[in-house]
Motif scaffolding. Structure first.
Motif, mmCIF file in Angstrom:
data_model
loop_
_atom_site.group_PDB
_atom_site.id
_atom_site.type_symbol
_atom_site.label_atom_id
_atom_site.label_comp_id
_atom_site.label_asym_id
_atom_site.label_seq_id
_atom_site.Cartn_x
_atom_site.Cartn_y
_atom_site.Cartn_z
ATOM 1 N N ASP A 85 0.814 -1.221 0.000
ATOM 2 C CA ASP A 85 0.000 0.000 0.000
ATOM 3 C C ASP A 85 0.844 1.266 0.000
ATOM 4 O O ASP A 85 0.400 2.320 -0.465
ATOM 5 C CB ASP A 85 -0.951 0.003 1.207
ATOM 6 C CG ASP A 85 -0.198 0.018 2.525
ATOM 7 O OD1 ASP A 85 0.836 -0.679 2.624
ATOM 8 O OD2 ASP A 85 -0.640 0.711 3.452
ATOM 9 N N LYS A 86 2.089 1.201 0.494
ATOM 10 C CA LYS A 86 2.942 2.382 0.555
ATOM 11 C C LYS A 86 3.766 2.579 -0.714
ATOM 12 O O LYS A 86 4.142 3.723 -1.041
ATOM 13 C CB LYS A 86 3.872 2.303 1.764
ATOM 14 C CG LYS A 86 3.145 2.416 3.095
ATOM 15 C CD LYS A 86 4.133 2.394 4.250
ATOM 16 C CE LYS A 86 3.399 2.539 5.593
ATOM 17 N NZ LYS A 86 4.336 2.531 6.731
ATOM 18 N N ASP A 87 4.090 1.505 -1.395
ATOM 19 C CA ASP A 87 4.990 1.599 -2.541
ATOM 20 C C ASP A 87 4.296 1.446 -3.884
ATOM 21 O O ASP A 87 4.937 1.629 -4.918
ATOM 22 C CB ASP A 87 6.075 0.520 -2.430
ATOM 23 C CG ASP A 87 6.948 0.735 -1.195
ATOM 24 O OD1 ASP A 87 7.206 1.902 -0.861
ATOM 25 O OD2 ASP A 87 7.345 -0.264 -0.561
ATOM 26 N N THR A 88 3.027 1.106 -3.884
ATOM 27 C CA THR A 88 2.353 0.920 -5.167
ATOM 28 C C THR A 88 2.210 2.245 -5.912
ATOM 29 O O THR A 88 2.157 3.319 -5.305
ATOM 30 C CB THR A 88 0.959 0.294 -4.963
ATOM 31 O OG1 THR A 88 0.424 -0.067 -6.238
ATOM 32 C CG2 THR A 88 0.011 1.273 -4.307
ATOM 33 N N ILE A 89 2.156 2.173 -7.220
ATOM 34 C CA ILE A 89 1.906 3.346 -8.058
ATOM 35 C C ILE A 89 0.397 3.407 -8.300
ATOM 36 O O ILE A 89 -0.173 2.495 -8.918
ATOM 37 C CB ILE A 89 2.658 3.255 -9.396
ATOM 38 C CG1 ILE A 89 4.166 3.201 -9.129
ATOM 39 C CG2 ILE A 89 2.311 4.444 -10.287
ATOM 40 C CD1 ILE A 89 4.989 2.947 -10.372
ATOM 41 N N ILE A 90 -0.233 4.456 -7.802
ATOM 42 C CA ILE A 90 -1.682 4.610 -7.962
ATOM 43 C C ILE A 90 -1.965 5.181 -9.345
ATOM 44 O O ILE A 90 -1.385 6.193 -9.740
ATOM 45 C CB ILE A 90 -2.263 5.530 -6.873
ATOM 46 C CG1 ILE A 90 -1.952 4.958 -5.486
ATOM 47 C CG2 ILE A 90 -3.770 5.696 -7.050
ATOM 48 C CD1 ILE A 90 -2.361 5.863 -4.348
ATOM 49 N N GLY A 91 -2.831 4.518 -10.077
ATOM 50 C CA GLY A 91 -3.148 4.966 -11.431
ATOM 51 C C GLY A 91 -3.907 6.284 -11.432
ATOM 52 O O GLY A 91 -4.308 6.816 -10.388
ATOM 53 N N SER A 92 -4.119 6.814 -12.611
ATOM 54 C CA SER A 92 -4.811 8.103 -12.759
ATOM 55 C C SER A 92 -6.319 7.921 -12.654
ATOM 56 O O SER A 92 -6.865 6.908 -13.107
ATOM 57 C CB SER A 92 -4.462 8.733 -14.101
ATOM 58 O OG SER A 92 -4.851 7.867 -15.153
ATOM 59 N N GLU A 171 -2.732 9.412 2.498
ATOM 60 C CA GLU A 171 -1.863 9.605 3.649
ATOM 61 C C GLU A 171 -0.820 8.491 3.759
ATOM 62 O O GLU A 171 0.311 8.729 4.174
ATOM 63 C CB GLU A 171 -2.699 9.677 4.927
ATOM 64 C CG GLU A 171 -3.582 10.912 5.021
ATOM 65 C CD GLU A 171 -4.329 10.980 6.328
ATOM 66 O OE1 GLU A 171 -4.240 10.011 7.111
ATOM 67 O OE2 GLU A 171 -5.007 11.994 6.576
ATOM 68 N N ARG A 172 -1.200 7.287 3.370
ATOM 69 C CA ARG A 172 -0.301 6.140 3.537
ATOM 70 C C ARG A 172 0.751 6.077 2.428
ATOM 71 O O ARG A 172 1.864 5.614 2.652
ATOM 72 C CB ARG A 172 -1.106 4.840 3.571
ATOM 73 C CG ARG A 172 -2.034 4.736 4.767
ATOM 74 C CD ARG A 172 -2.763 3.401 4.765
ATOM 75 N NE ARG A 172 -1.824 2.277 4.847
ATOM 76 C CZ ARG A 172 -1.305 1.795 5.974
ATOM 77 N NH1 ARG A 172 -1.621 2.373 7.128
ATOM 78 N NH2 ARG A 172 -0.483 0.768 5.960
ATOM 79 N N ASN A 173 0.389 6.522 1.234
ATOM 80 C CA ASN A 173 1.327 6.471 0.119
ATOM 81 C C ASN A 173 1.917 7.867 -0.082
ATOM 82 O O ASN A 173 1.187 8.820 -0.328
ATOM 83 C CB ASN A 173 0.601 6.017 -1.148
ATOM 84 C CG ASN A 173 1.565 5.622 -2.254
ATOM 85 O OD1 ASN A 173 2.584 6.266 -2.460
ATOM 86 N ND2 ASN A 173 1.227 4.554 -2.966
#
Length: 298
Positions: A85-92, A171-173
Motif C-alpha cells: 500500500d505504501k509503494d504501489t503506483i496509484i493509477g490516474s 496519507e499512507r502512500n
C-alpha cells in the motif's frame, strides 16, 4: 496494487532459457510463483490463490528469480523489499465534465485496483483539482483535499472553454497518483441564481396548499354556488308550463280535414266494328277511337 516482479535476461542467454520465481511475506518463507516461463516478468496477483496465499493490501513482500537452461540453473537473484500500500503506483483517476450554464460539474472515478478498492485501502484519499481557461494553464486555479467525487466549479465566465486535470493524494502512500488526462468543456449562458428557482417553487407550492385548504373549508358554499338548488318561482313555472294560445299554433295542432277538389272527364268512343270488305279508310278511322276513360282531378 498488483505485485509484479520484473528482471533482465542474462547476457548471451539463449532463446531456450526459462525462469522460475518465488515470493515471500515478512512472516512466511518463499512461495513458488511462476515456473519455467520465457517472459521477463511475473504477476503474483494473477496466480492461482487456491494453492497459494492471496496477495493482501498491506502485505510486505520480497521476491526472487533464477534462470534455467536444460539441467543448469543460475543462482537466485533477490528483489527489493516492498510494502504494497505504501509503494504501489496509484493509477490516474477517470474524469468527466458536464456543463450547466456558467457552472461545470467534475465527476471523478477512482482507478481500478488489482485487489480491493481504492477507498477500502486509502480511507482518507482526497482529490486535487486543477482547472484553467483553455490556453492559459499558467493561470490555473486549484482545489485541494476534496473527498467528494462530484465537484462543481462555480463563478466561471460564460461562453468560455475550461480544462481540468485531477490527481489523488493519500496519507499512507507518499506519492500522489498519476495525473488524469486533460479534459475540456465550455460553459454556456449564465443561469439565474438557485434561490430564484427555489422561491418560484415555494410560491407555487404555497398557492396550491392554500387552494386545497380553501376548497376543503368552503366546499359546501362552492358547491351551492356552482350547482344552486333554489327552485323557480311559481309564476315562472306557470308561465313556462302553460300551453300556447296562438291561433297559428292551434290551427297547426288541430287542422280541419282536407277537402278534395276534382273535375270529372268522360271520353266516349264509337264502336270498333269494321264491315268485311269495307273501305280501308273507314276501318282506320273507326279503329282510332279509344275506349271510355274517366279521369278525376283531385
Amino acid at each position: 496494487m498488483n505485485l509484479v516482479l520484473k528482471w533482465n535476461a542474462p547476457e548471451g542467454a539463449a532463446s531456450s532459457v526459462v525462469y522460475t520465481t518465488e515470493y515471500k511475506t515478512s512472516v512466511t518463507t518463499y512461495i513458488v510463483g511462476c515456473v519455467n516461463i520465457s517472459t521477463l516478468e511475473c504477476d503474483f496477483t494473477r496466480l492461482n490463490i487456491s494453492i497459494r496465499p492471496s496477495i493482501v493490501e498491506y502485505g510486505k513482500y520480497t521476491s526472487r528469480v533464477r534462470a534455467l537452461s536444460g539441467s543448469e540453473s543460475s543462482a537466485w537473484v533477490e528483489s527489493n523489499h516492498i510494502t504494497l500500500d505504501k509503494d504501489t503506483i496509484i493509477g490516474s483517476p477517470n474524469v468527466s465534465l458536464f456543463s450547466n450554464g456558467a457552472t461545470i460539474e467534475v465527476s471523478i472515478e477512482d482507478p481500478v485496483l488489482a485487489i480491493s478498492a481504492l477507498r477500502n485501502v486509502y480511507i482518507f484519499a482526497t482529490y486535487n483539482i486543477t482547472y484553467w481557461k483553455d490556453s492559459q494553464k499558467e493561470k490555473a486555479s486549484h482545489i485541494s483535499n476534496i473527498q467528494q467525487n462530484r465537484v462543481f466549479l462555480n463563478d466561471l465566465e460564460p461562453w468560455t472553454k475550461y480544462c481540468v486535470q485531477v490527481k489523488i493524494n493519500t496519507e499512507r502512500n507518499p506519492r500522489p497518483s498519476l495525473l488524469s488526462r486533460i479534459i475540456c468543456e465550455s460553459t454556456t449562458k449564465e443561469e439565474e441564481a438557485p434561490w430564484v428557482a427555489a422561491m418560484v417553487t415555494f410560491v407555487f407550492m404555497a398557492m396550491a396548499v392554500a387552494l386545497v385548504v380553501v376548497t376543503a373549508l368552503y366546499r359546501k358554499s362552492i358547491s351551492h354556488f356552482l350547482c344552486p338548488k333554489d327552485a323557480l318561482p311559481e309564476h315562472f313555472k306557470e308561465y313556462l308550463l302553460a300551453p300556447p294560445n296562438s291561433t297559428v299554433y292551434l290551427a297547426m295542432r288541430n287542422p280541419p280535414p282536407l277537402k278534395e277538389i276534382f273535375h270529372q272527364v268522360s271520353i266516349i268512343a264509337e264502336d270498333k266494328t269494321v264491315d268485311e270488305g269495307g273501305p280501308l279508310e273507314v276501318a282506320k278511322t273507326t279503329s282510332s277511337k279509344q275506349p271510355d276513360v274517366t279521369v278525376e282531378e283531385r
